[in-house]
Design a protein around this motif. Sequence first.
Motif, PDB file in Angstrom:
ATOM      1  N   VAL A   1       0.863  -1.175   0.000  1.00 32.18           N
ATOM      2  CA  VAL A   1       0.000   0.000   0.000  1.00 32.18           C
ATOM      3  C   VAL A   1       0.903   1.230   0.000  1.00 32.18           C
ATOM      4  CG1 VAL A   1      -0.291   0.278   2.522  1.00 32.18           C
ATOM      5  CG2 VAL A   1      -2.121   0.957   1.010  1.00 32.18           C
ATOM      6  N   LEU A   2       0.557   2.227  -0.821  1.00 39.02           N
ATOM      7  CA  LEU A   2       1.371   3.449  -0.866  1.00 39.02           C
ATOM      8  C   LEU A   2       0.491   4.658  -1.158  1.00 39.02           C
ATOM      9  CD1 LEU A   2       1.502   4.104  -4.132  1.00 39.02           C
ATOM     10  CD2 LEU A   2       3.364   2.465  -4.111  1.00 39.02           C
ATOM     11  N   ASP A   3       1.044   5.833  -0.927  1.00 40.47           N
ATOM     12  CA  ASP A   3       0.359   7.053  -1.372  1.00 40.47           C
ATOM     13  C   ASP A   3       1.320   7.828  -2.261  1.00 40.47           C
ATOM     14  OD1 ASP A   3       2.010   7.819   0.824  1.00 40.47           O
ATOM     15  OD2 ASP A   3       0.844   9.641   1.116  1.00 40.47           O
ATOM     16  N   HIS A   4       0.781   8.677  -3.123  1.00 40.80           N
ATOM     17  CA  HIS A   4       1.636   9.444  -4.034  1.00 40.80           C
ATOM     18  C   HIS A   4       0.966  10.763  -4.394  1.00 40.80           C
ATOM     19  CE1 HIS A   4      -0.771   8.389  -7.701  1.00 40.80           C
ATOM     20  NE2 HIS A   4      -0.988   7.260  -7.070  1.00 40.80           N
ATOM     21  N   MET A   5       1.790  11.675  -4.887  1.00 39.96           N
ATOM     22  CA  MET A   5       1.260  12.928  -5.416  1.00 39.96           C
ATOM     23  C   MET A   5       0.505  12.589  -6.687  1.00 39.96           C
ATOM     24  SD  MET A   5       1.400  16.271  -4.992  1.00 39.96           S
ATOM     25  CE  MET A   5       2.842  17.226  -4.617  1.00 39.96           C
ATOM     26  N   LEU A   6      -0.669  13.187  -6.862  1.00 42.80           N
ATOM     27  CA  LEU A   6      -1.520  12.843  -7.999  1.00 42.80           C
ATOM     28  C   LEU A   6      -1.332  13.837  -9.139  1.00 42.80           C
ATOM     29  CD1 LEU A   6      -3.761  11.009  -9.103  1.00 42.80           C
ATOM     30  CD2 LEU A   6      -5.421  12.526  -8.023  1.00 42.80           C
ATOM     31  N   ASP A   7      -0.950  13.283 -10.295  1.00 41.07           N
ATOM     32  CA  ASP A   7      -0.866  14.110 -11.496  1.00 41.07           C
ATOM     33  C   ASP A   7      -2.159  13.849 -12.265  1.00 41.07           C
ATOM     34  OD1 ASP A   7       0.129  15.808 -13.299  1.00 41.07           O
ATOM     35  OD2 ASP A   7       1.806  14.558 -13.938  1.00 41.07           O
ATOM     36  N   ASP A   8      -3.169  14.646 -11.971  1.00 42.10           N
ATOM     37  CA  ASP A   8      -4.502  14.359 -12.500  1.00 42.10           C
ATOM     38  C   ASP A   8      -4.780  15.262 -13.701  1.00 42.10           C
ATOM     39  OD1 ASP A   8      -7.117  13.923 -13.013  1.00 42.10           O
ATOM     40  OD2 ASP A   8      -7.857  14.437 -11.015  1.00 42.10           O
ATOM     41  N   PRO A   9      -4.933  14.673 -14.890  1.00 46.47           N
ATOM     42  CA  PRO A   9      -5.188  15.515 -16.066  1.00 46.47           C
ATOM     43  C   PRO A   9      -6.474  16.329 -15.919  1.00 46.47           C
ATOM     44  CG  PRO A   9      -5.115  13.147 -16.646  1.00 46.47           C
ATOM     45  CD  PRO A   9      -4.900  13.241 -15.182  1.00 46.47           C
ATOM     46  N   ALA A  10      -7.392  15.873 -15.048  1.00 46.93           N
ATOM     47  CA  ALA A  10      -8.666  16.591 -14.891  1.00 46.93           C
ATOM     48  C   ALA A  10      -8.691  17.426 -13.605  1.00 46.93           C
ATOM     49  CB  ALA A  10      -9.805  15.582 -14.886  1.00 46.93           C
ATOM     50  N   ALA A  11      -7.490  17.742 -13.060  1.00 47.29           N
ATOM     51  CA  ALA A  11      -7.457  18.493 -11.783  1.00 47.29           C
ATOM     52  C   ALA A  11      -8.115  19.865 -11.939  1.00 47.29           C
ATOM     53  CB  ALA A  11      -6.005  18.666 -11.347  1.00 47.29           C
ATOM     54  N   SER A  12      -8.795  20.304 -10.893  1.00 51.70           N
ATOM     55  CA  SER A  12      -9.449  21.617 -10.930  1.00 51.70           C
ATOM     56  C   SER A  12      -8.386  22.706 -10.765  1.00 51.70           C
ATOM     57  CB  SER A  12     -10.467  21.726  -9.792  1.00 51.70           C
ATOM     58  OG  SER A  12      -9.782  21.788  -8.565  1.00 51.70           O
ATOM     59  N   PRO A  13      -8.658  23.944 -11.232  1.00 52.06           N
ATOM     60  CA  PRO A  13      -7.690  25.038 -11.051  1.00 52.06           C
ATOM     61  C   PRO A  13      -7.363  25.231  -9.565  1.00 52.06           C
ATOM     62  CG  PRO A  13      -9.471  25.695 -12.530  1.00 52.06           C
ATOM     63  CD  PRO A  13      -9.842  24.348 -12.013  1.00 52.06           C
ATOM     64  N   GLU A  14      -8.341  25.028  -8.697  1.00 51.74           N
ATOM     65  CA  GLU A  14      -8.127  25.178  -7.252  1.00 51.74           C
ATOM     66  C   GLU A  14      -7.123  24.121  -6.750  1.00 51.74           C
ATOM     67  OE1 GLU A  14      -8.777  27.327  -5.222  1.00 51.74           O
ATOM     68  OE2 GLU A  14      -8.816  26.436  -3.219  1.00 51.74           O
ATOM     69  N   ASP A  15      -7.266  22.879  -7.210  1.00 52.32           N
ATOM     70  CA  ASP A  15      -6.336  21.827  -6.802  1.00 52.32           C
ATOM     71  C   ASP A  15      -4.927  22.107  -7.342  1.00 52.32           C
ATOM     72  OD1 ASP A  15      -8.175  20.476  -5.333  1.00 52.32           O
ATOM     73  OD2 ASP A  15      -8.549  18.896  -6.794  1.00 52.32           O
ATOM     74  N   LEU A  16      -4.855  22.587  -8.582  1.00 51.64           N
ATOM     75  CA  LEU A  16      -3.539  22.899  -9.162  1.00 51.64           C
ATOM     76  C   LEU A  16      -2.859  24.006  -8.363  1.00 51.64           C
ATOM     77  CD1 LEU A  16      -4.313  22.744 -12.993  1.00 51.64           C
ATOM     78  CD2 LEU A  16      -3.022  21.085 -11.622  1.00 51.64           C
TER      79      LEU A  16
END
Length: 290
Positions: free
Chosen positions: A200-215
């Motif tokens: 099990v791991l966690d990672h920084m998410l490179d989400d192509p659909a990230a919202s401007p607020e999340d970016l």
Amino acid sequence: MNIRGTTAELVAAIRAMHQRGRVRLVEDPYALALCGRSLRLLVRLRPVAWVITRWMLRALRPSMLGVLIRARYGEQALEAAVREGIAQYVIIGAGLDSFAFRRADLMAHLDVFEIDLPAMQAIKRERLRKAGLEPPARLHFVSADLGRVPVMQALADSAFDPGRRAFFSLLGLTYYLSRDVIAATARSISEGSAAGSRVVLDHMLDDPAASPEDLRKRAALEAYVAKRGEPMHSAFSLAEMSALMAEAGFGTIEGISMKDLGERYAEELGPLPFEIPGIFACGYFEKSVT
Ligand SMILES: C[S@@+](CC[C@H](N)C(=O)[O-])C[C@H]1O[C@@H](n2cnc3c(N)ncnc32)[C@H](O)[C@@H]1O
């Protein structure tokens, strides 16, 4: 692999502060005792802690929430693995986690191997001693600098049995490592563990659909930690992390953003007192039979 031991202190302080909330993602009655003196004092001064976390350290807030989400995710995955008969738990970069003390229910079925830097483990042992906490017989401390020694080599001198399935947690670490080091760590685990072992791991998410607020939140967090000498080195989409683990021989059980986990936990526990940004994710993997 090189992350300052102080991140473990912050994690303990975040868990200690979280114990005051009505909705708790993780129960940790020992977190406060494991904090250093100054952080313990700060946690106790509630209004000061509130101002610091809400305002002075607001760029760090997404990772503070991530500490709680990943802890719940990791332990729920572990519970499932234990129900299926896995009896070895390797915590890579355990820091000041009090798992062996607060989860007696799971400890009854597990040998636990905590891997961390020698200096970090010395601090932890001293704090446990001061808190009057005697490490259980099935808790094994494995001191190693994983920047120099691969995970499985570090475990070789311990009671770890590579012939039996194991559950590995790699939480709070990957973003400080390059893609190559993460891939090498996954390969080391895969080559040295039995089929059916879990990660099990966690990672920084490179989400192509990230919202401007999340970016915006992600950029603020990256700038904040880089300025303090702990730059983040990697981010993955869910599909990229799944592909990296597949190359090392792991099938994906689940990849999920922390934002979606926040919704899952709100259904389990009731509304959470905070909103989780979509800039981190968790993954759960199983070593395939070759
Ligand atoms: C952020 S803490 C994570 C604590 C916990 N696993 C969690 O999820 O909250 C990172 C831990 O990794 C350890 N660590 C960093 N670099 C390391 C290395 N090269 N070898 C072994 N442990 C390391 C640190 O000492 C620290 O305890």
